[in-house]
Scaffold this motif. Structure first.
Motif, mmCIF file in Angstrom:
data_model
loop_
_atom_site.group_PDB
_atom_site.id
_atom_site.type_symbol
_atom_site.label_atom_id
_atom_site.label_comp_id
_atom_site.label_asym_id
_atom_site.label_seq_id
_atom_site.Cartn_x
_atom_site.Cartn_y
_atom_site.Cartn_z
ATOM 1 N N HIS A 1 5.419 -0.498 -2.128
ATOM 2 C CA HIS A 1 6.281 -1.155 -3.122
ATOM 3 C C HIS A 1 5.493 -1.452 -4.406
ATOM 4 O O HIS A 1 5.967 -1.174 -5.520
ATOM 5 C CB HIS A 1 6.832 -2.443 -2.516
ATOM 6 C CG HIS A 1 7.787 -3.185 -3.389
ATOM 7 N ND1 HIS A 1 9.139 -3.237 -3.148
ATOM 8 C CD2 HIS A 1 7.590 -3.937 -4.514
ATOM 9 C CE1 HIS A 1 9.728 -3.970 -4.073
ATOM 10 N NE2 HIS A 1 8.809 -4.416 -4.913
ATOM 11 N N GLU A 2 4.293 -2.014 -4.237
ATOM 12 C CA GLU A 2 3.490 -2.347 -5.414
ATOM 13 C C GLU A 2 2.954 -1.101 -6.116
ATOM 14 O O GLU A 2 2.797 -1.097 -7.337
ATOM 15 C CB GLU A 2 2.354 -3.288 -5.026
ATOM 16 C CG GLU A 2 2.817 -4.620 -4.434
ATOM 17 C CD GLU A 2 3.874 -5.307 -5.268
ATOM 18 O OE1 GLU A 2 3.815 -5.229 -6.512
ATOM 19 O OE2 GLU A 2 4.777 -5.934 -4.669
ATOM 20 N N VAL A 3 2.681 -0.039 -5.375
ATOM 21 C CA VAL A 3 2.259 1.213 -6.005
ATOM 22 C C VAL A 3 3.398 1.767 -6.860
ATOM 23 O O VAL A 3 3.168 2.248 -7.980
ATOM 24 C CB VAL A 3 1.818 2.237 -4.941
ATOM 25 C CG1 VAL A 3 1.643 3.628 -5.560
ATOM 26 C CG2 VAL A 3 0.513 1.792 -4.289
ATOM 27 N N ALA A 4 4.624 1.672 -6.364
ATOM 28 C CA ALA A 4 5.765 2.125 -7.168
ATOM 29 C C ALA A 4 5.876 1.333 -8.462
ATOM 30 O O ALA A 4 6.288 1.866 -9.504
ATOM 31 C CB ALA A 4 7.054 2.014 -6.357
ATOM 32 N N HIS A 5 5.458 0.054 -8.425
ATOM 33 C CA HIS A 5 5.479 -0.765 -9.644
ATOM 34 C C HIS A 5 4.409 -0.326 -10.652
ATOM 35 O O HIS A 5 4.501 -0.677 -11.828
ATOM 36 C CB HIS A 5 5.267 -2.239 -9.294
ATOM 37 C CG HIS A 5 6.537 -2.947 -8.916
ATOM 38 N ND1 HIS A 5 7.706 -2.816 -9.632
ATOM 39 C CD2 HIS A 5 6.820 -3.801 -7.893
ATOM 40 C CE1 HIS A 5 8.649 -3.554 -9.080
ATOM 41 N NE2 HIS A 5 8.141 -4.152 -8.016
ATOM 42 N N LEU A 6 3.399 0.392 -10.209
ATOM 43 C CA LEU A 6 2.421 0.913 -11.168
ATOM 44 C C LEU A 6 3.080 1.895 -12.129
ATOM 45 O O LEU A 6 2.609 2.094 -13.250
ATOM 46 C CB LEU A 6 1.275 1.600 -10.427
ATOM 47 C CG LEU A 6 0.372 0.703 -9.575
ATOM 48 C CD1 LEU A 6 -0.595 1.547 -8.753
ATOM 49 C CD2 LEU A 6 -0.401 -0.282 -10.451
ATOM 50 N N HIS B 1 12.998 2.887 -7.339
ATOM 51 C CA HIS B 1 13.406 3.159 -5.955
ATOM 52 C C HIS B 1 13.207 4.620 -5.593
ATOM 53 O O HIS B 1 12.895 4.938 -4.433
ATOM 54 C CB HIS B 1 14.857 2.735 -5.752
ATOM 55 C CG HIS B 1 15.033 1.247 -5.693
ATOM 56 N ND1 HIS B 1 14.589 0.487 -4.632
ATOM 57 C CD2 HIS B 1 15.587 0.369 -6.577
ATOM 58 C CE1 HIS B 1 14.861 -0.778 -4.847
ATOM 59 N NE2 HIS B 1 15.464 -0.886 -6.024
ATOM 60 N N ALA B 2 13.357 5.513 -6.566
ATOM 61 C CA ALA B 2 13.121 6.939 -6.295
ATOM 62 C C ALA B 2 11.660 7.182 -5.936
ATOM 63 O O ALA B 2 11.351 7.953 -5.008
ATOM 64 C CB ALA B 2 13.523 7.775 -7.506
ATOM 65 N N VAL B 3 10.747 6.523 -6.662
ATOM 66 C CA VAL B 3 9.318 6.667 -6.357
ATOM 67 C C VAL B 3 9.013 6.082 -4.983
ATOM 68 O O VAL B 3 8.318 6.698 -4.168
ATOM 69 C CB VAL B 3 8.455 5.967 -7.434
ATOM 70 C CG1 VAL B 3 6.990 5.920 -6.996
ATOM 71 C CG2 VAL B 3 8.587 6.685 -8.764
ATOM 72 N N LEU C 1 -3.523 1.496 0.061
ATOM 73 C CA LEU C 1 -3.381 1.624 -1.388
ATOM 74 C C LEU C 1 -3.837 2.997 -1.859
ATOM 75 O O LEU C 1 -3.160 3.648 -2.671
ATOM 76 C CB LEU C 1 -4.190 0.521 -2.076
ATOM 77 C CG LEU C 1 -4.064 0.436 -3.603
ATOM 78 C CD1 LEU C 1 -2.628 0.157 -4.016
ATOM 79 C CD2 LEU C 1 -4.992 -0.650 -4.143
ATOM 80 N N GLU C 2 -4.961 3.441 -1.351
ATOM 81 C CA GLU C 2 -5.456 4.766 -1.732
ATOM 82 C C GLU C 2 -4.470 5.858 -1.320
ATOM 83 O O GLU C 2 -4.206 6.795 -2.071
ATOM 84 C CB GLU C 2 -6.818 5.007 -1.084
ATOM 85 C CG GLU C 2 -7.468 6.315 -1.505
ATOM 86 C CD GLU C 2 -8.845 6.486 -0.904
ATOM 87 O OE1 GLU C 2 -9.445 7.566 -1.115
ATOM 88 O OE2 GLU C 2 -9.331 5.560 -0.224
ATOM 89 N N HIS C 3 -3.909 5.720 -0.115
ATOM 90 C CA HIS C 3 -2.955 6.715 0.387
ATOM 91 C C HIS C 3 -1.727 6.814 -0.516
ATOM 92 O O HIS C 3 -1.310 7.916 -0.905
ATOM 93 C CB HIS C 3 -2.535 6.338 1.810
ATOM 94 C CG HIS C 3 -1.398 7.140 2.341
ATOM 95 N ND1 HIS C 3 -1.567 8.396 2.901
ATOM 96 C CD2 HIS C 3 -0.057 6.885 2.402
ATOM 97 C CE1 HIS C 3 -0.400 8.867 3.286
ATOM 98 N NE2 HIS C 3 0.529 7.973 2.996
ATOM 99 N N TYR C 4 -1.136 5.667 -0.859
ATOM 100 C CA TYR C 4 0.105 5.707 -1.634
ATOM 101 C C TYR C 4 -0.139 6.038 -3.104
ATOM 102 O O TYR C 4 0.736 6.623 -3.755
ATOM 103 C CB TYR C 4 0.865 4.389 -1.465
ATOM 104 C CG TYR C 4 1.446 4.246 -0.081
ATOM 105 C CD1 TYR C 4 2.356 5.184 0.407
ATOM 106 C CD2 TYR C 4 1.073 3.211 0.773
ATOM 107 C CE1 TYR C 4 2.878 5.101 1.681
ATOM 108 C CE2 TYR C 4 1.580 3.116 2.053
ATOM 109 C CZ TYR C 4 2.485 4.070 2.504
ATOM 110 O OH TYR C 4 2.998 3.979 3.779
ATOM 111 N N CYS C 5 -1.284 5.675 -3.630
ATOM 112 C CA CYS C 5 -1.614 6.077 -5.004
ATOM 113 C C CYS C 5 -1.778 7.590 -5.090
ATOM 114 O O CYS C 5 -1.356 8.218 -6.067
ATOM 115 C CB CYS C 5 -2.879 5.368 -5.468
ATOM 116 S SG CYS C 5 -2.624 3.639 -5.898
#
Length: 244
Positions: free
Chosen positions: A199-204, A214-216, A147-151
């Motif tokens: 996927h959930e980080v993109a939803h943030l 999808h681009a994110v 989570l930290e990595h993708y954020c």
């Protein structure tokens, strides 16, 4: 209250079901405010058929729909992985690889990862629950790092992380920003687990599944997204085989 009324109430309260040969499969009915059609699924552990209705849908329609798909439900039941409770001499999966469960009364009570095995001591009858708690702690540790990595990649603040025990969803993101990931994904290959976190980080940033979302996701996920999605569709139910 008259006998007729009591009988009517009992019929109303009875769990609807569909008969699949010798199996009586309960039907769980849920109305969803944004559903446009009737959707039928089977619980990952095969315990029930799940029908999602539009909010105006009728219970009788849900039951009829499930019964009309009895052959499909029977095939889904047959395709379920065989339950394999975690026990001494058995196996479990961790980050996509099988581990032999090695129990010894002289070993530490807390599971210890050692190459291709996990060793554990303590009472033999509590091996399963203690292995599940160990996997959940590993899930939280690994997913927090993901989570930290993708954020960081998405340039958003890292939100609170919670483990989910959902029977259908792999991940979710609430309007408050809390991310929930199904702990069972710790059993899957790392790229699969990480794809769900990404996927959930993109939803943030984008709550829908539109082009911007999808681009994110394509920008931040450092793996083969199509392969990860295919693995989940093909093997996802196997993650429920050991711990339900």
């Amino acid at each position: 209250m008259g006998n007729a009324m009591i009988g009517w109430l009992r019929r109303e309260q009875q769990q609807p079901s569909v008969q699949l040969g010798d199996i009586t499969l309960p039907i769980a009915i849920k109305r969803h405010p944004t559903a446009k059609r009737v959707v039928l699924r089977i619980a990952p552990d095969g315990s029930e058929a799940r029908v999602t209705l539009p909010r105006w849908g009728q219970t009788a329609d849900a039951i009829a729909f499930a019964n009309s798909r009895a052959d499909w439900l029977a095939r889904q039941i047959e395709a379920l992985p065989t339950a394999r409770p975690a026990a001494p001499g058995g196996t479990l999966h961790y980050c996509g690889r099988p581990l032999d469960i090695v129990w010894s009364s002289a070993a530490p009570r807390k599971p210890v990862l050692d190459g291709d095995m996990v060793s554990i001591g303590g009472p033999g009858e509590s091996v399963g629950p203690r292995l599940q708690r160990w996997l959940e702690s590993e899930a939280l540790r690994l997913m927090a790092t993901d989570l930290e990595h993708y954020c960081r990649a998405a340039n958003v603040a890292t939100p609170d992380l919670r483990l989910s025990r959902a029977q259908r969803r792999w991940g979710s993101c609430s309007t408050s920003g809390t991310v929930r990931i199904n702990w069972r994904l710790v059993q899957a290959p790392a790229a699969v687990r990480r794809s769900v976190v990404a996927h959930e980080v993109a939803h943030l940033l984008h709550f829908d599944h539109g082009p911007q979302f999808h681009a994110v996701l394509d920008r931040i996920f450092d793996g083969d997204l199509a392969s990860a999605n295919q693995w989940l569709k093909r093997e996802g139910r196997s993650l429920y085989a050991v711990f339900g």
